[in-house]
Write an enzyme that holds these catalytic residues in place. Structure first.
Site, PDB file in Angstrom:
ATOM      1  N   GLY A  75       0.841  -1.185   0.000  1.00  0.00           N
ATOM      2  CA  GLY A  75       0.000   0.000   0.000  1.00  0.00           C
ATOM      3  C   GLY A  75       0.875   1.233   0.000  1.00  0.00           C
ATOM      4  N   CYS A  76       0.425   2.263   0.640  1.00  0.00           N
ATOM      5  CA  CYS A  76       1.173   3.516   0.697  1.00  0.00           C
ATOM      6  C   CYS A  76       2.567   3.286   1.260  1.00  0.00           C
ATOM      7  CB  CYS A  76       0.405   4.511   1.572  1.00  0.00           C
ATOM      8  SG  CYS A  76       1.287   6.063   1.813  1.00  0.00           S
TER       9      CYS A  76
END
Length: 174
Positions: A9-10
């Site tokens: 993800g981020c």
């Protein structure tokens, strides 16, 4: 020194768990897996470049072996979410283990099988295991974000639901 590359993800939220541990030389945010050379954040965040946000870890395998990196990686993510991670949606935020050699591939596959067999999750594990390709370093403002912007980092992590998920699904046992 060896390299390990993980998409979770981020990338802002993926640096801190690995950073500053004995045997970890550096953790860099970047992009991997796409179709264009030298992608920039503005291109990657659209999901059109095919890249994933990743962290690339340089480590001393005699001090911090790859299997320990995997043990640290899995509890940072929701391995059942094929649409991104937490509040970050899109292919650029999906999870993947990018292996740099056959030993890493075997260990990654074994660790995924162990997660699948654990019964911890009711949905299928969708984290892919892919051959590492060119790593593109993210722009400077994305490096060590948790150190440079601690309040924004804490706020983003809290709002994402990542920590709540970790506590519920990883810290609480099976």
């Amino acid at each position: 020194m060896e390299k390990a590359t993980f998409a979770g993800g981020c990338f802002w939220c993926m640096v801190q768990p690995f950073d500053q541990l004995p045997g970890i030389v550096e953790v860099k945010s970047g992009y991997m897996g796409g179709t264009i050379d030298q992608p920039r954040y503005e291109q990657v965040k659209t999901g059109q470049s095919g890249h994933l946000e990743v962290v690339q870890i340089t480590y001393d395998s005699t001090t911090f072996p790859y299997n320990r990196l995997l043990e640290l990686y899995w509890p940072q993510i929701d391995p059942t979410d094929a649409g991104g991670q937490f509040q970050d949606r899109g292919s650029q935020y999906t999870t993947a283990i990018f292996y740099h050699n056959e030993d890493q591939k075997k260990l990654a596959e074994l660790s995924r099988k162990e997660i699948e067999a654990s019964g911890r999750f009711q949905k299928p594990i969708v984290t892919s295991i892919r051959r590492a390709d060119t790593f593109y370093l993210a722009e400077d403002e994305h490096q060590d974000f948790y150190k440079k912007q601690p309040e924004a980092y804490k706020k983003d992590r809290k709002e994402s639901g990542r920590d709540e998920f970790i506590v519920k699904n990883w810290d609480s046992g099976r």
